[in-house]
Enzyme design. Structure first.
Site, mmCIF file in Angstrom:
data_model
loop_
_atom_site.group_PDB
_atom_site.id
_atom_site.type_symbol
_atom_site.label_atom_id
_atom_site.label_comp_id
_atom_site.label_asym_id
_atom_site.label_seq_id
_atom_site.Cartn_x
_atom_site.Cartn_y
_atom_site.Cartn_z
ATOM 1 N N PHE A 109 31.998 37.392 42.938
ATOM 2 C CA PHE A 109 33.295 37.289 42.256
ATOM 3 C C PHE A 109 33.658 35.855 41.870
ATOM 4 C CE2 PHE A 109 37.028 35.533 44.432
ATOM 5 C CZ PHE A 109 36.488 35.153 45.642
ATOM 6 N N LYS A 110 33.000 34.868 42.498
ATOM 7 C CA LYS A 110 33.356 33.481 42.175
ATOM 8 C C LYS A 110 33.079 33.135 40.714
ATOM 9 C CE LYS A 110 33.336 31.710 46.829
ATOM 10 N NZ LYS A 110 33.018 32.934 47.601
#
Ligand SMILES: *Cc1c(COP(=O)(O)O)cnc(C)c1O
Length: 467
Positions: A109-110
């Site tokens: 998700f980063k």
């Protein structure tokens, strides 16, 4: 929109200044002076927007120093690199909604925040005719997402330290197979903590920091939080088309409190009741669960778990929430953070009622993680990564009544293939981006964990602004 420090020690600055500053110069974290509110009519009018269009609507309420057409271009470029057209698609299994945040280039998700931050940096540096040399230490996930955020970008070099042979093979290759000339991977003969400590000491050398235009890319940058607010709002819109209840809960696997803090901001900007409850889920590193459940924010030893990106004790974004908990009082926030720095703990049991209005929390054990991955696969044929499983377990515990709950899926299971295959007893299908990655050409410097040698290496390769 002006930005202030949680410790009150800087005069108000613009969004651009806040992004370039990263950490506030008084040691605090930067926050918008006011939180914009979205009315119900406006919110209702967003139903049909694409992810980038929605991102523009939300971000432009926090950014007034970038022309709209430029901001749109930055956003469009950032999310074009995702392999899903919806960017963060929602899938539905049993009574849970799963928000897949792992369709970016490094499968975690980063990417949602770092693809945006990389483009934002490039834009700002070009405008200010400046350069940036990013330095960071990684235990795995952040390094590759940061590298993919800035690879090939003008006026930026990036130096990422990782502990040699102590990151997974896929994680190592995701970093070292990026051959762009502005990317420098350094494998240090030491631990992640050694790398982190070297980076901190280099940043503390203020003369060096200024001379070489050093910048950080860690989760305290406000632009990262802002980019993450978008998918909460996106979920609220798209869950509503599946369920009649207009309220939504979220379950968030948490380490540095960055992702869940974005949820807290989303809750504040949306019409009241749109987001009902934020479920904070931790692994055995349970400092944040203890904080919510007992008001006890105290450091323990870092435990190694199957969800390594959450193996964190002091959460770097916690101070932002603390500031609101202290009713936006920078003096109280500063005093508490100083107390924490000194004693490794603060007692917030007096604020329990307020904290529990914002969050519920649960710590999920290693055994529960493995069982959740196995059960979910058996029931639905859907494979959770260990971080996501922490959140799903918490969601199963807290799901109440008819209120829909969205679980944030923060990594693709193939990124943590060993743990996942052991839990489900089936070989995983590898996504395209990591097939064959082990055999690709790689570039990496192996160095001793010595600050001076690494600092010299960086100095020799750092960008300097044109005279
Ligand atoms: C970074 C990370 C987390 C934790 O996010 P925070 O913002 O630090 O709370 C969870 N899952 C994965 C896969 C991550 O990479």
């Amino acid at each position: 929109m002006q930005y202030l420090s949680t410790r009150g020690g800087i005069s108000p600055i613009s969004f651009t200044q806040a992004v370039m500053m990263g950490l506030a110069e008084d040691g605090g974290l930067l926050l918008p002076r006011t939180i914009p509110r979205i009315g119900s009519d406006t919110f209702a009018s967003w139903q049909q927007l694409s992810y980038p269009e929605l991102a523009f609507e939300i971000m432009s309420r926090f950014i007034d120093d970038i022309p709209g057409s430029d901001l749109r271009n930055i956003i469009n470029a950032s999310y074009a690199s995702f392999t899903s057209e919806q960017v963060t698609p929602l899938v539905h299994h049993g009574d849970l909604h799963i928000l897949e945040l792992f369709h970016g280039p490094t499968l975690a998700f980063k990417d949602v925040a770092l693809q945006f931050l990389g483009n934002l940096f490039e834009y700002m540096l070009k405008k200010n005719k400046s350069v940036l040399n990013i330095i960071g230490a990684t235990s795995g996930d952040t390094g590759s997402a940061a590298i993919y955020g800035v690879r090939g970008k003008q006026n930026i070099n990036i130096f990422i330290l990782h502990p040699h042979k102590r990151v997974s093979a896929v994680q190592e290759r995701q970093m070292t197979t990026v051959l762009d000339a502005n990317v420098f991977n350094i494998a240090i003969d030491g631990s992640f903590d050694d790398g982190q400590s070297i980076v901190k000491r280099i940043f503390n050398d203020i003369e060096f920091k200024n001379k070489y235009h050093l910048g950080a890319i860690n989760s305290i940058n406000w632009a990262r939080v802002l980019a993450q607010v978008v998918y909460y709002v996106y979920s609220c819109i798209h869950v509503a088309t599946h369920e009649k209840d207009s309220s939504v809960d979220f379950a968030i696997p948490t380490g540095n409190f960055g992702d869940i803090f974005a949820g807290y901001i989303a809750k504040k900007i949306l019409p009241p009741g749109t987001i009902r409850q934020l479920v904070l889920a931790t692994n055995d590193n349970d400092i944040l669960s203890r904080f919510v459940n007992k008001g006890d924010y105290s450091l323990g030893d870092v435990k190694i778990t199957s969800s390594p990106s959450m193996d964190i004790q002091a959460a770097s974004n916690f101070e932002r929430y603390l500031y609101y908990l202290m009713d936006s009082d920078p003096n109280k926030t500063k005093a508490l953070m100083e107390e924490f720095a000194e004693n490794g703990r603060i007692d917030l049991s007096g604020s329990q009622d307020l904290i529990k209005r914002d969050f519920v929390a649960v710590a999920v054990s290693e055994e529960q993680v493995a069982n959740t991955i196995a059960d979910f696969y058996q029931k639905y044929g859907y494979i959770l990564d260990p971080h996501t499983a922490v959140g799903v377990k918490a969601a199963q515990k807290f799901k109440t009544g008819g209120v829909p709950i969205v679980c944030l899926a923060t990594a693709h299971p193939a990124k943590f293939g060993d743990v996942v295959e052991k839990a489900i007893n089936v070989p995983l299908e590898m996504p395209e981006s990591i097939i064959g990655i082990i055999d690709k050409e790689a570039r990496c410097e192996l160095m001793a964990a010595e600050k001076n040698a690494i600092q010299n290496y960086i100095a020799e390769r750092a960008l300097q602004p044109a005279a």
